[in-house]
Design an enzyme around this catalytic site. Structure first.
Site, PDB file in Angstrom:
ATOM      1  N   GLU A   1      18.415  52.003 -75.445  1.00  0.00           N
ATOM      2  CA  GLU A   1      18.048  51.204 -74.915  1.00  0.00           C
ATOM      3  C   GLU A   1      18.625  50.205 -76.678  1.00  0.00           C
ATOM      4  OE1 GLU A   1      13.640  52.186 -75.932  1.00  0.00           O
ATOM      5  OE2 GLU A   1      13.907  53.254 -77.698  1.00  0.00           O
TER       6      GLU A   1
ATOM      7  N   ARG B   1      15.571  45.895 -84.855  1.00  0.00           N
ATOM      8  CA  ARG B   1      14.451  45.931 -85.808  1.00  0.00           C
ATOM      9  C   ARG B   1      15.576  46.656 -86.371  1.00  0.00           C
ATOM     10  NH1 ARG B   1      12.406  51.165 -85.077  1.00  0.00           N
ATOM     11  NH2 ARG B   1      11.598  50.952 -82.523  1.00  0.00           N
TER      12      ARG B   1
END
Length: 450
Positions: free
Chosen positions: A288, A292
């Site tokens: 994944e 951020r």
């Protein structure tokens, strides 16, 4: 550069962002719930705005309140930290709609990479290796069974939205499939408001290795080497280190190259992380992308001499990142991060909120503490249980191990249970000390302690 930013978070990450901003000459505005009114980040900021009661759903997750705080304080940009709204595309859009710069990637990138199913398809299209998986969401038990029969057991059921291990179930044989499929969908729906799941072939005894990336508007696309995050419980990381003891120089270059492909394919901008599963045979697969800054970013900073938060601010302000001239990066030294949580490992890591009656962190060469607490601080049951991050660096892994043992012995926290005894026990484990821990480390090696 901005003159003022609003930090839309709390705790140690809010303080981390504020410190970086202050070094750049940028003023900061904090937001806080009534529960956090007396915390150090609120006092540290140049100004602060109360945005609601203790419950996050009524404060830190209320987008209009945060936007109003930014407008009231005259902030030009908003840093979301991690957690809460950090990967919320609607929040990023709300910032743009109100002439505020969101310090992170575009809403489109957040959406595309936040949905794990579409992220997999994006990675496959640009040649980044992915674990064999279903084509999009699996909507029925029958579809799930057909996929599992085709690729063979074990398989992994994963929520297409969210993370943190919620909506994730391992299935080791056909008799478990229906129950685990339904449980995963129920949990995903409750946690994320989206009960979509997809299936992947389960890679046995993998390591969790991730590459920190930065990209700006000037064509700079760099990776700050990798982190090994294999020591985790229920898919929540507890110890991270950089560089990974499992990677050769050739494998490090291959992973960095794959991460660069992912950044280009998504048009990504700002800081992010490409997470991989590393199989025992040396093959690796995209898992994944985190759109951020992450909890474990300090270990990458320690081995590359780069302040990731400052680079985020530069990129968001339309400046080139300052570290690009030093790329490609090769790691120097070694670093580990130990998450000190208000949890009792002997009771299944049960959260232990309460008041800290004594907080005495370690110090000395190679010791970095990221925390917002002091003696007398209260760990609230309303938020995550992170008390502090102990980051230890040294010239090599052996020095870091010895230094970490000393630092953990020095670290005194009273009034609440913490994970310090767990970390100290890990540092006596031969598998971990040999650099051979996989994602099943706690289950296979730490059962006696737990």
């Amino acid at each position: 550069m901005f003159s003022k930013i609003l930090v839309a978070n709390r705790g140690e990450v809010a303080l981390r962002v504020m410190r970086a901003a202050r070094e750049l000459g940028v003023k900061t505005a904090a937001v806080y719930s009534t529960e956090d009114a007396d915390t150090y980040p609120v006092r540290f900021a140049d100004e602060a705005v109360c945005i609601g009661p203790a419950q996050a759903a009524k404060s830190y997750l209320v987008i209009p309140n945060i936007i109003a705080a930014a407008k009231t304080t005259g902030a030009q940009a908003v840093h979301p930290g991690y957690g809460f709204l950090a990967e919320n595309a609607a929040f990023a859009r709300a910032c743009a709609d109100n002439d505020l710069v969101f310090i992170g990637p575009s809403p489109e990138c957040i959406e595309r990479m936040g949905d794990k199913s579409s992220a997999r398809e994006t990675m496959k299209s640009c040649g980044v290796p992915t674990v064999p998986g279903s084509d999009g969401c699996v909507d029925t038990v029958e579809e799930a069974r057909a996929f599992a029969d085709e690729v063979g057991y074990p398989v992994l059921i994963k929520a297409t939205a969210g993370g943190g291990g919620k909506g994730m179930r391992e299935v080791h044989d056909a008799s478990q499939l229906e129950a685990q499929y339904r449980a995963a969908r129920t949990e995903a729906g409750a946690a994320f408001g989206n009960d979509g799941v997809y299936l992947e072939k389960l890679v046995l005894r993998p390591r969790h290795v991730e590459v920190q990336v930065l990209a700006d508007d000037f064509g700079n696309n760099v990776s700050l080497c990798e982190r090994d995050c294999s020591v985790q419980r229920r898919h929540q990381k507890l110890i991270e280190e950089a560089p990974s003891p499992a990677l050769s120089d050739d494998l490090r270059r291959a992973m960095s190259k794959a991460a660069a492909k992912a950044v280009r394919a998504t048009g990504y901008r700002n800081a992010g992380t490409i997470e991989f599963l590393l199989a025992p045979d040396g093959s690796f697969y995209f898992m994944e992308m985190n759109t951020r800054v992450q909890v474990e970013h300090p270990v990458s900073e320690q081995i590359t001499g780069t302040d990731i938060i400052k680079e985020q601010l530069r990129i968001a302000a339309g400046e080139p990142m300052s570290c690009a001239s030093r790329a490609p990066f090769a790691p120097f030294g070694h670093a580990m991060e130990f998450r000190i949580n208000a949890e009792d490992p002997s009771c299944g890591f049960r959260p232990c909120p309460g008041t800290i009656t004594l907080f005495e962190p370690p110090a000395g060469p190679g010791i970095r503490i990221e925390s917002y607490v002091r003696t007398g601080s209260r760990i609230s049951p309303h938020y995550d249980s992170l008390v502090a991050k102990l980051i230890v660096s040294g010239q090599d892994r052996d020095e870091v191990l010895a230094r970490a043992r000393r630092a953990l012995d020095e670290f005194r926290i009273e009034g609440i249970a913490t994970t310090i005894p767990f970390h100290r026990a890990v540092l006596e484990n031969q598998v971990f000390c040999a650099g051979e821990a996989a994602t099943d480390f706690i289950e296979t090696q730490m059962g006696d302690l737990l």
